[in-house]
Design a protein around this motif. Sequence first.
Motif, short mmCIF file in Angstrom:
data_model
loop_
_atom_site.label_atom_id
_atom_site.label_comp_id
_atom_site.label_asym_id
_atom_site.label_seq_id
_atom_site.Cartn_x
_atom_site.Cartn_y
_atom_site.Cartn_z
N VAL A 105 23.45 18.10 19.88
CA VAL A 105 24.00 17.05 20.74
C VAL A 105 25.04 17.66 21.68
O VAL A 105 25.89 18.45 21.25
CB VAL A 105 24.66 15.92 19.90
CG1 VAL A 105 25.39 14.94 20.80
CG2 VAL A 105 23.60 15.19 19.08
N LYS A 106 24.95 17.32 22.98
CA LYS A 106 25.89 17.89 23.94
C LYS A 106 27.31 17.38 23.69
O LYS A 106 27.51 16.19 23.39
CB LYS A 106 25.48 17.55 25.37
CG LYS A 106 26.35 18.25 26.42
CD LYS A 106 26.20 17.65 27.80
CE LYS A 106 24.97 18.18 28.51
NZ LYS A 106 24.87 17.61 29.89
N ILE A 107 28.28 18.29 23.76
CA ILE A 107 29.69 17.94 23.59
C ILE A 107 30.41 18.22 24.91
O ILE A 107 30.36 19.35 25.42
CB ILE A 107 30.35 18.74 22.47
CG1 ILE A 107 29.58 18.54 21.14
CG2 ILE A 107 31.81 18.35 22.30
CD1 ILE A 107 30.03 19.47 20.02
N ILE A 108 31.04 17.20 25.47
CA ILE A 108 31.81 17.37 26.70
C ILE A 108 33.29 17.34 26.37
O ILE A 108 33.76 16.43 25.67
CB ILE A 108 31.47 16.26 27.73
CG1 ILE A 108 30.06 16.47 28.28
CG2 ILE A 108 32.50 16.21 28.84
CD1 ILE A 108 29.61 15.41 29.26
N ILE A 109 34.00 18.35 26.82
CA ILE A 109 35.42 18.46 26.52
C ILE A 109 36.23 18.40 27.81
O ILE A 109 36.03 19.23 28.71
CB ILE A 109 35.74 19.78 25.80
CG1 ILE A 109 34.94 19.87 24.48
CG2 ILE A 109 37.25 19.91 25.53
CD1 ILE A 109 34.75 21.30 24.01
#
Lengths: 510, 510
Positions: free
Chosen positions: B296-300
């Motif tokens: 799952v893509k994680i945006i920080i």
Amino acid sequence: MVILRHKLQLAFIVIVSIALGLLLPSFYKAANQAMGISKDVSTPKISLGNTDASFTRGDEKMLTHNSLQRQHLRSSRPPLPPSSPPQTHPCTCGKGSKLLKDFIPPEQYEELQQQRAKEWKQYKERTTSVLSKPLYALPNSPLQYPIQGFTVQPLQPTLIPGLGMYAETRNSYKVVLKVSRGILNVVKKTTEATVEGEGSSTLTVESSKPHVINELLSNVSYTSAFYHINSGDLATFQFEDDEVVFPIAIKRTQMPILYKMGKDISSQVTIITKTFLRYPQLNKLIDSIRLFYTSVKIIIADDSIEPQKVSGDNIEQYIMPPSQGWFAGRNLGVSQVTTKYFLWVDDDFLFTKDTKIEKFVEVMEAIPDLDLVGGSVKENRFYFSLFYEEGDEEEGGCLYRKSHGHFHTLPGYPECFLADGVVNFFLARTDSVRKVGFDPKLQRVAHSEVFMDGMGSLMVASCSGVSVGHQSNSKTNKEYMKFRKPGEKDKVSKNQLHFSKNYLKCVKWG
Amino acid sequence: MVILRHKLQLAFIVIVSIALGLLLPSFYKAANQAMGISKDVSTPKISLGNTDASFTRGDEKMLTHNSLQRQHLRSSRPPLPPSSPPQTHPCTCGKGSKLLKDFIPPEQYEELQQQRAKEWKQYKERTTSVLSKPLYALPNSPLQYPIQGFTVQPLQPTLIPGLGMYAETRNSYKVVLKVSRGILNVVKKTTEATVEGEGSSTLTVESSKPHVINELLSNVSYTSAFYHINSGDLATFQFEDDEVVFPIAIKRTQMPILYKMGKDISSQVTIITKTFLRYPQLNKLIDSIRLFYTSVKIIIADDSIEPQKVSGDNIEQYIMPPSQGWFAGRNLGVSQVTTKYFLWVDDDFLFTKDTKIEKFVEVMEAIPDLDLVGGSVKENRFYFSLFYEEGDEEEGGCLYRKSHGHFHTLPGYPECFLADGVVNFFLARTDSVRKVGFDPKLQRVAHSEVFMDGMGSLMVASCSGVSVGHQSNSKTNKEYMKFRKPGEKDKVSKNQLHFSKNYLKCVKWG
């Protein structure tokens, strides 16, 4: 009274008909009919716009002239338009349209279309309600009611406005009010009427005095049985054979969102741009901005492969992962704006004496309905209009982008007219554009898309007299051009996006 | 026919009355009245919901029983509710409310309030139209019409559905249709009727045959005279003394925006977080996510003072200017999401076996009306409801945030109920939350604010059974805490924001 008169009149006619015995049957029949003595009348049961007027036999009671008249008139009524929206039909893809299906690998098509249909169903569920059903006021109804309905807060009792019943004199009057997604109550009681069904979805009010009925009807409250921020109910209001339906909107009040504007332009506007491997152009742009606007905040979305620091007063640089793309950058920029308006510029533009942001702000403030106003890049005042047909469930819609299409001029601003899309130099309401957004899926091939997604959401205008310059050397950067030139892959994915996201069958670029 | 019957009946009665000469006047009178022979009637001119029912004298022509009856009934009609929305009145600030005025320097108050009033006026202009006026169907009108009106595309001719006229027999019939912001045309002509005013805003149709009138009425088109994406017009439809008003919505069709979802969670959800000087916690969070969701893509969103690179597959780090703040970071994160849903987590949370994103997705997909669903952080399942009164023009509204306030449970999901706001661990529809946005002006003191701004726009639910862990050591970072602890300045500016942005007089935190 009327009934009494009828009886007397009838008695009299009967006596006479016997006494003289010279009546032609036709006379008698005619007289009887004119006086409403009849056993065969028909009335529509429902006032929802239904094509097939379903009829029921009237009861045996003596009908007054008025009711008979109404029913006679009604039975001659031609059918109403359909209650459900007209059947969808395939839209026509104009000459030169791109068939989006052609951009989808055949083996994926079936599944993709099913998935899209499921999303479409959800979209329709979210954007329509029971209130989408067309309703019609039938002629010669004794009932009074709010035709556009009224709005209630979810779960909160609200008085139903404007209900009334104005029939002729009778011994007793009975009205029935029905709802399906809430409950009804009478907030002010009276002993002169019988009320049944309080706290339920069907309320019956009966009394010998019409003014008592109407007094009660003005005190009926509706309470939605469920919580929803934007839904509705349909109320059925009935007196004898007359039935009407009116809407009730169940809506949560929205919190107002206002912007605080000062008198100086920097408290009104933020300039946003997106850069990629073009620092010389970007710095030139910034210098040109500062010649005219010393303190307006500049937001830079930067997805360069090797980012360089861009600094200065009121400059905010955001470093993105490498080559995230145009719209990701634009969307990032807009997400950080705190002023009412933002100005979009490309990183290779150049401010001149004709780059008058104040002019844009003036137009937007004068016409609050506007969401976005565009100018010209050098001499290029690009704008377009959109033609969209929803099409049918299976294939989806047809879209045509017509270059240089526009609508009428803005009242008070002959140099501006309304359009569907403008050039990539524009001022916009921050909240309006955030609502539409620049789809971050669009990486390299993107500009008109924000106006396509915004069709029906953005009021767009284009004005002459406000322009920005364009740096001539901006195309020389080899490495940049390598990325800049959209590959076939980008074009394909954009068309696939239109297919899935906008439920389109074809797009025509004119 | 009806007239004929009347004549026959009348003739017959008269003959008889002469022949026998034993009629009591009352009989004759009664008979006449029953047949509608009268000379004194009064009718209201307008059917807009206006409090003062203005009356005009009817003409001298013989009125039929039906009309007489209608008019007799009408003159007894009590006044309708006011046509304009009820007067605004000041709202009440509950015990313990913060008066926002107290957070504004007295010398600035006057100007700030004027500026706010101007924005409020613009907001009202943008959010209301002529269609906001309440309309009522009057009883016993011979006219048929669409009560909720119908929708037209700007500048495009559209047939008006469901118009009809059903009066009793006359020698000639005349109906008048008036609009104010468009033009009317008859698309199918006939020689049996006189039509005046085609191409203008007032159309008159006259004929001796009612069916011809109705045939014509079913062929009348409306074209808005101006372009607008969301406006309206009011049509006045008149026959003799009967007049009704119905709405016409002028709306541009909105482009559908659908998301493409695959079967795996990573094509459905993006995880977003915001970090500031807490890399150890962030990395621990990421590790815990990867234990359960490998791709799952994680945006920080990172606004640390000295940013450190955070890398890994499907991790996107965005470097913001130092300490831009919570909501700027959240808004940046949401702006970059390309999936239908996103999951919000703080950077010091910890995924556990109970962090079941699929469960959230299941609920959202089952109930498309939902926009956001929250869970629990450790054992803390925080949620609240909002109570909002709009208040008056001058002072603005009153808002009360009630902790643990909620509405009914979700159909099919007894472990979930509806609320106005939830804890800072939730799954949301990307487009819905983008429309509301996390106001980047809120730097340190912010969480409930997105739900306040979203009141009326977001359908929010809270579910038990889905939770995320919380890292116990997250409060130990000294430098972090220095920034974390909101200063007085932040609290003041937040209250000033509520005053200006939300047009509030007071806020109560319960």
